[in-house]
Design a protein around this motif. Structure first.
Motif, short mmCIF file in Angstrom:
data_model
loop_
_atom_site.label_atom_id
_atom_site.label_comp_id
_atom_site.label_asym_id
_atom_site.label_seq_id
_atom_site.Cartn_x
_atom_site.Cartn_y
_atom_site.Cartn_z
N ILE A 37 -14.92 -32.14 -32.20
CA ILE A 37 -16.07 -32.56 -31.40
C ILE A 37 -16.93 -31.36 -31.04
O ILE A 37 -18.16 -31.39 -31.16
CB ILE A 37 -15.59 -33.30 -30.13
N VAL A 38 -16.29 -30.30 -30.60
CA VAL A 38 -17.02 -29.09 -30.18
C VAL A 38 -17.80 -28.48 -31.34
O VAL A 38 -18.89 -27.93 -31.16
CB VAL A 38 -16.03 -28.07 -29.58
N HIS A 84 -23.54 -36.55 -31.50
CA HIS A 84 -22.40 -35.96 -30.78
C HIS A 84 -22.31 -36.43 -29.33
O HIS A 84 -21.36 -36.09 -28.62
CB HIS A 84 -22.51 -34.43 -30.78
N TRP A 85 -23.28 -37.21 -28.87
CA TRP A 85 -23.45 -37.47 -27.44
C TRP A 85 -22.24 -38.11 -26.79
O TRP A 85 -21.72 -37.62 -25.78
CB TRP A 85 -24.68 -38.36 -27.24
N ILE A 112 -22.13 -27.56 -27.42
CA ILE A 112 -21.36 -28.81 -27.33
C ILE A 112 -20.00 -28.44 -26.73
O ILE A 112 -19.40 -27.44 -27.10
CB ILE A 112 -21.17 -29.47 -28.71
N GLY A 113 -19.55 -29.25 -25.79
CA GLY A 113 -18.28 -28.94 -25.12
C GLY A 113 -18.40 -27.82 -24.11
O GLY A 113 -17.44 -27.07 -23.91
N GLY A 144 -14.01 -25.12 -26.36
CA GLY A 144 -15.11 -25.28 -25.40
C GLY A 144 -15.52 -23.97 -24.77
O GLY A 144 -14.95 -22.91 -25.04
N ALA A 159 -24.05 -27.07 -31.91
CA ALA A 159 -22.66 -26.59 -31.82
C ALA A 159 -22.57 -25.11 -32.16
O ALA A 159 -21.80 -24.37 -31.54
CB ALA A 159 -21.78 -27.41 -32.76
N SER A 196 -27.07 -31.73 -34.35
CA SER A 196 -25.84 -31.60 -33.55
C SER A 196 -25.02 -30.40 -33.99
O SER A 196 -24.47 -29.67 -33.16
CB SER A 196 -25.02 -32.89 -33.65
N ARG A 213 -23.74 -27.86 -17.92
CA ARG A 213 -23.95 -29.01 -18.79
C ARG A 213 -25.14 -29.84 -18.31
O ARG A 213 -25.90 -30.36 -19.12
CB ARG A 213 -22.69 -29.88 -18.83
N ASP A 267 -19.04 -35.88 -26.82
CA ASP A 267 -19.11 -34.76 -25.88
C ASP A 267 -19.07 -35.26 -24.44
O ASP A 267 -18.41 -34.66 -23.59
CB ASP A 267 -20.41 -33.98 -26.15
N ARG A 268 -19.78 -36.36 -24.18
CA ARG A 268 -19.92 -36.85 -22.81
C ARG A 268 -18.65 -37.45 -22.26
O ARG A 268 -18.28 -37.20 -21.11
CB ARG A 268 -21.05 -37.88 -22.76
#
Length: 389
Positions: free
Chosen positions: A127-128, A100-101, A65-66, A75, A60, A56, A83, A104-105
């Protein structure tokens, strides 16, 4: 007659991926081929349930991610189609994305839409960067999928909110840093939707106990989480008090609409197809099953892409997402049975890797209709949306 026999089905217009977003596919595929080169298919079949924090973070660093989140929070500010391309490549490759799923989702979009600016600044950049993993606290013991009857309660006090209760079937809570939980802040469970709110919980706080639940395959994705006098700050409330039901239904649209709702068995399908082609067999049963899977997957992919287009426009396709999730789950659960039927009919000797992969997916597939809402809950949503109840 009572029921409307000519319901109006939701409009799902065909959508296509713009060239600039489709161009993302090649670099993502090359990255995954290099990273996953030594991973066996039975491990890749875990896909979005496969946990690898290092993967993850590597994703990133690529800026993947993001993708749709605003640049001001780290982001990439890209479209939902970009995406979709990324997720499709991750899932078909069987990348271990579960760390991270969820964050991110749905967590980041939820905080972006309903959270305070302080919550956005604190959580979304983490998160990003692949530094914050988040669990979803919705289901509870003895309530099944009836989210409106939650009993976990956050009570106001001089320090913020005092949290007590239990959550169950919480994916990766034992590996997560935070949880977004649906809790009752007023009233009783009999009040149903009234008095529900969402809170952001630091899972390292005193009074939080996480107990992993081992499934039949030997993995431990689900957890039971207990809260005993957990003191949250006043800033833990996400959105407005009492708006929890509205917020959680918006969040579930993100959870139910993605391609993970049609590709959970795709590594197994691809592994079988590769061996089927290599065998040179043209057994009619196996050929028919391959065609059946390809045809249904093509339709489901078009539906999922159409939902992605609605989300990209800022719409709330709750009903459409429930349709895709219900039909997608049915497809995912049938794949291992179809492949078993094809292997029996063809009479060829499958590889050990294929048999391990088939055994894993066969064991795990019953859980596909639990996550994101049971089939009964989804069909209730669909029936209401179509005016049938």
């Amino acid at each position: 007659m009572g029921a409307n026999l000519n319901p109006v089905f939701p409009a799902l217009s065909l959508a296509s991926i713009p060239p600039e977003d489709e161009a993302l596919r090649a670099p993502v595929r090359a990255f995954l081929q290099d990273y996953l080169r030594e991973m066996s298919p039975d491990l890749r079949a875990r896909s979005w349930l496969g946990f690898d924090a290092a993967f993850s973070r590597a994703l990133a660093r690529q800026g993947w991610i993001g993708l749709t989140l605003p640049e001001e929070y780290g982001g990439a500010g890209r479209s939902g189609f970009a995406r979709f391309v990324l997720l499709e490549e991750l899932l078909t490759a069987g990348a271990p994305v579960t760390a991270h799923w969820i964050a991110d989702r749905q967590t980041a979009p939820l905080i972006l839409r309903f959270g305070s600016e302080a919550q956005r600044q604190m959580l979304i950049p983490k998160i990003v960067r692949g530094e914050a993993f988040v669990a979803i606290g919705m289901s509870e013991p003895d309530t099944g999928s009836d989210l409106a009857s939650v009993r976990t309660r956050a009570t106001r006090n001089n320090h913020g909110w005092l949290l007590n209760g239990r959550k169950v079937w919480t994916t990766n809570a034992h590996r997560s840093h935070y949880m977004i939980a649906l809790v009752r802040t007023s009233g009783t469970p009999e009040d149903r939707h009234k008095g529900l709110s969402q809170v952001l919980i630091d899972l390292s706080l005193p009074g939080v106990v996480v107990r992993p639940i081992q499934d039949i395959s030997g993995d431990a994705h689900f957890c039971e989480v207990l809260f005993e006098d957990v003191q949250l700050t006043e800033h833990a409330l996400v959105g407005n008090e009492g708006d929890g039901w509205k917020q959680v239904t918006a969040e579930l649209a993100f959870e139910r609409s993605g391609p993970e709702r049609i590709y959970s068995s795709i590594v197994l399908a691809q592994t079988w197809l590769d061996e089927f082609r290599a065998s040179g067999s043209l057994h009619p049963t196996a050929v028919a099953i391959a065609g059946r899977m390809a045809g249904r997957l093509a339709v489901l992919r078009s539906m999922s892409l159409a939902v992605a287009a609605k989300l990209d426009k800022g719409e709330r396709p709750d009903l459409e997402a429930a349709l895709v999730k219900d039909l997608g789950t049915e497809f995912e659960q049938r794949v291992p049975g179809w492949i078993g039927e094809a292997l029996d009919a063809a009479g060829t000797l499958p590889s050990a890797a294929l048999m391990r992969t088939l055994a894993y997916v066969m064991q795990l597939s019953p859980s596909y209709s639990l996550r994101g809402g049971t089939r009964e809950i989804l069909r209730g949503i669909i029936a209401r949306g179509l005016g049938l109840r």
